[in-house]
Design an enzyme around this catalytic site. Sequence first.
Site, mmCIF file in Angstrom:
data_model
loop_
_atom_site.group_PDB
_atom_site.id
_atom_site.type_symbol
_atom_site.label_atom_id
_atom_site.label_comp_id
_atom_site.label_asym_id
_atom_site.label_seq_id
_atom_site.Cartn_x
_atom_site.Cartn_y
_atom_site.Cartn_z
ATOM 1 C CG HIS A 217 75.373 -38.455 -66.665
ATOM 2 N ND1 HIS A 217 76.711 -38.341 -66.400
ATOM 3 C CD2 HIS A 217 75.063 -39.772 -66.464
ATOM 4 C CE1 HIS A 217 77.207 -39.531 -66.049
ATOM 5 N NE2 HIS A 217 76.224 -40.417 -66.077
ATOM 6 C CB SER B 47 61.213 -9.549 -65.082
ATOM 7 O OG SER B 47 61.859 -8.559 -65.848
ATOM 8 C CE LYS C 115 61.889 -14.892 -67.038
ATOM 9 N NZ LYS C 115 63.261 -14.451 -66.746
ATOM 10 C CG ASN D 144 62.306 -14.327 -62.892
ATOM 11 O OD1 ASN D 144 62.285 -14.968 -63.936
ATOM 12 N ND2 ASN D 144 62.396 -12.998 -62.865
ATOM 13 C CD GLU E 223 66.884 -18.182 -59.647
ATOM 14 O OE1 GLU E 223 66.736 -18.607 -60.801
ATOM 15 O OE2 GLU E 223 66.771 -16.980 -59.349
ATOM 16 C CD GLN F 204 86.020 -10.929 -30.086
ATOM 17 O OE1 GLN F 204 86.286 -10.867 -28.897
ATOM 18 N NE2 GLN F 204 86.157 -9.886 -30.891
HETATM 19 N N1 ARG Z 1 84.772 -12.063 -26.771
HETATM 20 C C1 ARG Z 1 85.770 -12.997 -26.318
HETATM 21 C C2 ARG Z 1 85.687 -14.257 -27.197
HETATM 22 O O1 ARG Z 1 84.721 -14.433 -27.872
HETATM 23 C C3 ARG Z 1 85.490 -13.349 -24.899
HETATM 24 C C4 ARG Z 1 86.650 -13.956 -24.200
HETATM 25 C C5 ARG Z 1 87.681 -12.923 -23.924
HETATM 26 N N2 ARG Z 1 88.816 -13.509 -23.293
HETATM 27 C C6 ARG Z 1 90.018 -12.896 -23.287
HETATM 28 N N3 ARG Z 1 90.963 -13.534 -22.697
HETATM 29 N N4 ARG Z 1 90.195 -11.742 -23.864
HETATM 30 O O2 ARG Z 1 86.603 -15.019 -27.217
#
Ligand code: ARG
Length: 437
Positions: free
Chosen positions: A164, A286, A292, A294, A299, A330
Site C-alpha cells: 500500500h 525544466s 529540476k 525530471n 514517465e 484492415q
Molecule cells: N488491406 C486489406 C486488409 O488488410 C487487404 C485485403 C483486401 N481484401 C478485400 N477483400 N478487399 O484486409
Amino acid sequence: MTRPLWAKAGSDADAQSGDKSDAMSFMSRDDVLLDRELFEHDIRATRAHVRGLASIDLLTRSDAEALDHALADLAEDYKAGGFVLDTSYEDGHTAIESYLVGRVGETGKRVHLGRSRNDQVAVALRLYMLDALDRVKAALIASARAALSLARAEERTPMPGYTHLQRAVPSTVGLWMGSFAESFADAAELCVLTRRWIDSCPLGTAAGYGVNVPLPREQVAEELGFARVQINPMSAQASRGRIEAQVVSVLWQAMQEVRRLAWDLSLFSTEEFGFVTLGPGFVTGSSIMPNKKNPDMAELLRGSAAVVGGALAEIQQVVSLPSGYHRDLQLTKPPLIRVVKVTLEALWHIPRLIETCTLHPERMKAAIDRAMLATDRAVELSTGGLPFRDAYRQAAAEIGDATEIADAGASIDARVSLGGCANLGLDQIEARLRTLG
Ligand code: ARG
C-alpha cells in the site's frame, strides 16, 4: 494510382484510378503505408505460393523461375530503397503484382491463381507477428538479464519493502531487481507460448472458402517455416484480428512490467525517497525551474504501457464480426503495427535504464525503522510455541510503531525459504532465461 487488381469491364475501378478519389483514399491510404511493414513477408509468401503452383503444374517451370527471380529482385530493390511502396498503389499486394507484370509481362498476371488478398494479407501478418514476438522476446530477455545482474551485485543491500506504499518489512535490492528478472522472463515465456499458438499458415485458404485446385498447402507452410497449416478457411478468416489481439495482449503484459519498473524508479528517485538517481541520459530539465531533473523517460515508458492497452482495446472492438472476410479487419493493422514499434522501442531502453541507475543504500537503510521488524518478531515468538495470533499481539505491544532506524541484517539473513531475501533463487531464474533463448 495503378489500376486496382479488381478492375474489370464495367467496374468502378477505372474511374477511381489516376489520382486517388476521396473514397479510395479513405479505404486505402494509411493501409498501403502500413503494408511497408508487411511487404517483405508478403514477397516471401508470394515466392512460396509460386513454387506451390509450379509443383502442381499450374505454372511452368520457366514461368515460376522468372517470377521467383523477379520477386527476389523486388525484395532487394525494396530494401535498398529503389522500389518505394507508396499511395500510388491500392495496397502492397497490388504493388507486387504490378511489379511482376512490369518485369515479366503476361507471366506476372499468373501469380494470383489460387489465392486471394484475404489469405495473402493473413499470411504476411502472421509472418510479421512471429517475427515481432521473437524480437520482443529477445528484448525481454535482455531486460531480465540487466535486472538480474543488478540483483546479483546488490543481492543483500537492504531496502524497505512496501505494501500500500506504506513501510512493511525489510527487503533487499536483490529481491526488488530479481522480481523484474522473473517477471520479464514470464513475459518472454508468453511470447514463446503465443508463438506456438499462432504458428500456422493461412495461405491457401484464399477468400475464406478454399479453391478448386489441389494447392500443396503443407509444402508451402513448411517452406515458410510454419509448424502447421491453419486448415479450415473460415476459421482462418475468423482468426484475423483475434490473433493480433493475442499478440498485443502479450505486448501489454510485457509493458505492465515496464510500467511497474518505471513507476518504482520515478517514485524512488524523488527527493522524498532518494533511493535512486537515474542515469543522466534519462532525465530532463525544466524550461522554467532551473533546479529540476525530471524522470521523463520513466514517465514515457509508463505512458507507453497505456498506449499498448489502448491498441488492445481498439483491436478487440474491431473483431466482433460475422463469419467471412470483412474490410473492417484492415483496421486491426494500425494498432498492431503501432504497438509492436512502441513496445520494442520501450524495451530497448530498459537494460541501460537499469544499468545506469545510481543506488543510494544509505537512504534505503535509513528508511527501515524498527516497527518493520514486528512481523519477524511475531513469527519468531510463534515458532517458539505461542499461537500466532497471540504472538502477533505481543510483537505489537513490544515494538508498536517504533520509529528509530533498525539494523535489517538479521531479518534479511533469516528469510531463507526459496524466493526470500536470503535465498533469492537467482540461479534458477537465470537457468530459466537460458531455456527461453
Ligand atoms: N488491406 C486489406 C486488409 O488488410 C487487404 C485485403 C483486401 N481484401 C478485400 N477483400 N478487399 O484486409
